[in-house]
Design an enzyme around this catalytic site. Structure first.
Site, PDB file in Angstrom:
ATOM      1  N   ASN A  25       0.583  -1.190   0.110  1.00  0.00           N
ATOM      2  CA  ASN A  25       0.138   0.105  -0.010  1.00  0.00           C
ATOM      3  C   ASN A  25       0.849   1.318  -0.061  1.00  0.00           C
ATOM      4  O   ASN A  25       0.518   2.055  -0.810  1.00  0.00           O
ATOM      5  CB  ASN A  25      -0.915   0.042   1.301  1.00  0.00           C
ATOM      6  CG  ASN A  25      -2.112  -1.052   1.008  1.00  0.00           C
ATOM      7  OD1 ASN A  25      -2.359  -1.255   0.140  1.00  0.00           O
ATOM      8  ND2 ASN A  25      -2.489  -1.507   2.150  1.00  0.00           N
TER       9      ASN A  25
ATOM     10  N   HIS B 191      -1.573  -6.857   5.722  1.00  0.00           N
ATOM     11  CA  HIS B 191      -2.444  -7.037   6.843  1.00  0.00           C
ATOM     12  C   HIS B 191      -2.023  -7.695   7.945  1.00  0.00           C
ATOM     13  O   HIS B 191      -2.941  -8.392   8.737  1.00  0.00           O
ATOM     14  CB  HIS B 191      -3.755  -7.740   5.980  1.00  0.00           C
ATOM     15  CG  HIS B 191      -4.461  -7.071   4.966  1.00  0.00           C
ATOM     16  ND1 HIS B 191      -5.432  -7.641   3.941  1.00  0.00           N
ATOM     17  CD2 HIS B 191      -4.128  -5.958   4.340  1.00  0.00           C
ATOM     18  CE1 HIS B 191      -5.555  -6.557   3.284  1.00  0.00           C
ATOM     19  NE2 HIS B 191      -4.906  -5.486   3.429  1.00  0.00           N
TER      20      HIS B 191
ATOM     21  N   TYR C 101      -0.352  -8.981  -2.701  1.00  0.00           N
ATOM     22  CA  TYR C 101       0.449  -7.800  -2.182  1.00  0.00           C
ATOM     23  C   TYR C 101       1.890  -7.723  -2.279  1.00  0.00           C
ATOM     24  O   TYR C 101       2.338  -6.723  -2.811  1.00  0.00           O
ATOM     25  CB  TYR C 101       0.258  -7.497  -0.728  1.00  0.00           C
ATOM     26  CG  TYR C 101      -1.422  -6.985  -0.412  1.00  0.00           C
ATOM     27  CD1 TYR C 101      -1.757  -5.512  -0.561  1.00  0.00           C
ATOM     28  CD2 TYR C 101      -2.520  -7.901  -0.191  1.00  0.00           C
ATOM     29  CE1 TYR C 101      -2.998  -5.183  -0.274  1.00  0.00           C
ATOM     30  CE2 TYR C 101      -3.546  -7.343  -0.084  1.00  0.00           C
ATOM     31  CZ  TYR C 101      -3.848  -5.628  -0.057  1.00  0.00           C
ATOM     32  OH  TYR C 101      -5.090  -5.588   0.076  1.00  0.00           O
TER      33      TYR C 101
END
Length: 804
Positions: free
Chosen positions: A214, A264, A273
């Site tokens: 992210n 996460h 990811y």
């Protein structure tokens, strides 16, 4: 977080925020055209280079792109709350519930559609190249979304990801591709919206939704905002804000020294990811290289090292192992009917990212990585990368460049064992097959669900044992496995048949068992691995061990107890035979019926063989249940955004039925991937090959004299064979033909402050030992005294000795 069907397209700092990140003063552009150069570089990165649009596979892909863009153009109808009638984004009750996630996803999708149209406009061979009417329509669409939903006066709803990553990335890419067709006022309005939804504070602290992949995605947004807005400060912020991504972590999100990658907080995510992070870093390194904002943090070498330490171990024949793909395993056929993802598609994207990342690495690293990629490409017989319709054309071009490069030599698949204690995963690779084990503990979730995805992944962390052959079974988990397999009978797992609700256990990795003993010991070639299993939403308890050897994996289960009032089963294997498969099952020399459906209880079975797959040996004989069945499911069963069209696949399942409410049940079998029926039968007949030293609730261990192998998982201290341990630990011993031996010991619980291990075997001397060994006594037996192992992270402590 992502929507079910819109995965990442990959695929000025002030005050305390800047100080917290250690951001240096923004450099001034070296020349007036520095930003134009960066914009041109980004355009090349997203469009690709070095390929002929008239050659396949590019010609067909470009034609398809043009057709898609034409369809989007013909159906675009700006209206309040939507840009396309089938993508209404106006939320009547804006909040952050599942319904609102859907509305924000359609806003994101609207920007993605415009980006598709912008690509068709910018690429040759689409039939729409340079079409001014298309350019006008795209600009009109961007203006409509800005005025209607994505502007500085609007609040977010639904999924944060759509507002901070998905939509702005597609918007900024479109602005780059359409730059000469947007007025200064139009561009300024779009950039102002991006500033509103992705402020500098989005990267001020490395936590929450601003970590790992992210964070890289957010930096991509800030960098492109800096390029298009000619802001040196934004570019400096983007480059510097990458630094927290590089260092190894010891908890939470990021890369670990053992090769684990977590996102996460609790989810192994190397192939999803992790893929996004790898691809995003490759893009940003390439964008900023040679500029005043180049990423120069020396810690970025950790990312380069991770190519072979973290990503390569999970790539096999072009596919990326599902055990580290999280909820992405449920993304198959979308409701719109398009192929979205499978393990090969994910693998191809990672390979293309490695090629791009190599451009910024050393020449030696780049050359080796290209050899690895070429090998994966050439061996991917099941889903050749050049036929991957989901792979971005720019990524396709990078892979084609490697495949066509005569100077690049193919590098073979590595052989060996890798244990990843920080994410409770293991990979075992042999010359003709590969396997992987997925486990769960108090740090690592059973599975991840969220955004309506992976609704039936409950038992994927309950000891699932995946395996593939070098030239066979590479579509085992790619070919509609996840929507059609019995989710209570995943290969290798022990599970209660207690019915679980969709998404049982909670979203985003909330379902974690309260256990510590998960891990093992390895010398890099063989291993002893164990999992103390507590069932998800169940009273199930079990001890499970895997001893990974040269041509086999010995699987033991003990202490299997449950009070759910339902049956408990341990699945030996569950092979996907495709829509029409009829591979023959032979048990103790007798071929079983090929009819569908078929089931049988195989009493006193010594061995079984599944044609085209491999063999199974049952030491001491066992009662095994077998079933041949055709199963039908829908992708929508496991993913709310999935297709509702039924799909069917045939399965051959072998399992041990422990009965209802078992107490102290167990199992033992040997998996032999790729073995012939004759070799399987011979192994079963060779009763001296394997000795099961223990298979109880206290210890599990085996010995294979011909390999010099002894492996014991001490769930509690005690004595097994010639080994005595004073505390829980995993032990693997390999005796070599040169008179030496290696002793591998680990503390999977990460709790032992002292441990004494005694091996009743004559040892002349200890030739090497780690600092954790505080004492060693040799002679007629070996006694090793360990100090505090609680800080070793479950890593293997390796001692070498000369035998007496």
């Amino acid at each position: 977080m992502t929507t079910p069907w819109s995965r990442r397209a990959f695929l000025c700092a002030t005050g305390s925020s800047a100080l917290a990140l250690g951001i240096t003063a923004a450099p001034q552009a070296n020349a007036a055209d520095a930003y134009d150069a960066l914009r041109a570089t980004w355009r090349t990165l997203i469009l690709g280079a070095g390929f002929s649009p008239a050659d396949e596979p590019f010609r067909s892909r470009l034609v398809d792109l043009g057709s898609s863009a034409s369809a989007l153009l013909s159906t675009m109808a700006p209206a309040s709350g939507s840009l396309w009638p089938d993508a209404v984004y106006a939320d009547p009750d804006p909040d952050t519930d599942q319904e609102s996630f859907g509305y924000s996803a359609r806003m994101n999708d609207s920007y993605t559609r415009l980006r598709t149209m912008a690509e068709a406009f910018s690429r040759p061979g689409t039939g729409l190249t340079g079409d001014t009417a298309l350019a006008t329509a795209i600009a009109t669409g961007l203006d409509h979304l800005h005025s209607d939903v994505y502007n500085e006066n609007r609040a977010t709803y639904g999924n944060w990801y759509h507002w901070q990553i998905g939509a702005p990335q597609a918007l900024l890419d479109s602005c780059v591709l359409l730059y000469d067709h947007l007025s200064a006022a139009q561009l300024a309005s779009h950039l102002k919206a991006v500033d509103h939804f992705v402020p500098d504070s989005a990267v001020s602290v490395y936590s929450g939704t601003s970590t790992g992949a992210n964070r890289v995605d957010l930096c991509r947004v800030l960098a492109l905002r800096g390029v298009l807005g000619r802001s040196s400060a934004k570019l400096s912020l983007a480059a510097n804000a990458l630094s927290p991504v590089f260092p190894y972590v010891t908890s939470g999100d990021g890369l670990y020294a053992d090769g684990s990658f977590i996102q996460h907080t609790h989810v192994p995510y190397t192939a999803s990811y992790g893929s996004v992070m790898l691809g995003g870093l490759g893009m940003l390194f390439a964008l900023l290289a040679g500029s005043a904002w180049a990423v120069t943090d020396p810690a970025r070498q950790i990312v380069f090292d991770a190519v072979e330490n973290a990503w390569a171990p999970f790539l096999y024949n072009g596919l990326a192992l599902d055990g580290v793909a999280g909820r992405a395993i449920s993304r198959g056929i979308s409701a719109a009917g398009g192929l979205q993802q499978d393990d090969h598609v994910r693998g191809h994207a990672i390979m293309a990212s490695i090629v791009l990342l190599g451009q910024g690495a050393s020449s030696a690293e780049n050359a080796r990585w290209r050899g690895l990629v070429k090998g994966w490409m050439r061996r991917d017989y099941y889903s050749p990368p050049m036929s991957d319709g989901f792979l971005a054309i720019s990524s396709l071009a990078r892979l084609k460049g490697v495949d066509d490069d005569a100077a690049v030599s193919v590098i073979a698949e590595p052989v060996g064992h890798r244990l990843f204690p920080h994410m409770s995963r293991a990979t075992h690779r042999r010359p003709t097959w590969a396997a992987a084990i997925s486990m769960a503990d108090q740090r690592i979730t059973y599975y991840e669900t969220g955004n309506g995805e992976n609704l039936h992944g409950w038992h994927t962390g309950s000891g699932m044992l995946y395996w593939w052959g070098d030239t066979f079974a590479n579509g085992q988990y790619s070919d509609a496995f996840w929507p059609t397999v019995d989710p209570y009978r995943l290969p290798g797992t022990t599970a209660s048949r207690k019915v679980l609700a969709d998404a049982a256990g909670g979203d985003w990795g909330a379902s974690r068992p309260d256990v510590n003993w998960v891990g093992g010991a390895t010398d890099g070639q063989r291993a002893a691995i164990g999992q103390y299993l507590k069932g998800l939403g169940s009273t199930l308890l079990a001890k499970k061990s895997w001893f990974c050897l040269d041509d086999a994996i010995v699987c033991l289960g003990a202490g299997i107890s449950c009070k759910d009032g339902t049956a408990v089963e341990s699945t030996v294997d569950n092979r996907n035979l495709g829509p029409n498969g009829s591979a023959a099952l032979t048990v103790d020399g007798t071929v079983q019926p090929l009819t569908y459906p078929w089931s049988a209880t195989l009493s006193g079975a010594s061995w079984a063989h599944l044609a085209g797959h491999g063999g199974y040996v049952f030491p001491g004989r066992a009662t095994v249940r077998a079933r041949r069945e055709e199963r039908t499911g829908r992708w929508s069963d496991i993913n709310k955004g999935g297709s509702t069209t039924p799909v069917s696949r045939r399965y051959l399942t072998l399992w041990a039925d422990h009965g209802t409410n078992p107490s102290g049940a167990g199992y033992a079998y040997v998996l032999m991937p790729g073995a012939s029926a004759d070799r399987t039968a011979a192994r079963a007949a060779d009763t001296g090959w394997l000795s099961v030293l223990a298979n109880t609730d206290n210890q599990q261990g085996v010995q294979v004299p011909s390999l010099g192998f002894t492996g014991v998982n001490f769930w509690f201290g005690g004595t097994v064979g010639a080994l005595t341990a004073t505390a829980p630990c995993a032990v693997m011993i390999g005796e070599r033909s040169d008179g030496t031996a290696v002793i591998c010991v680990s503390d999977p619980m990460r709790m032992q402050t002292s441990l004494t291990l005694t091996w009743r075997r004559a040892v002349a001397s200890v030739t090497s030992r780690p600092a954790t060994v505080t004492g060693a006594t040799t002679g007629s037996s070996l006694t090793l005294t360990f100090g505090d192992l609680s800080g070793t992270g479950g890593a293997t402590q390796k001692i070498t000795v000369r035998l007496g």
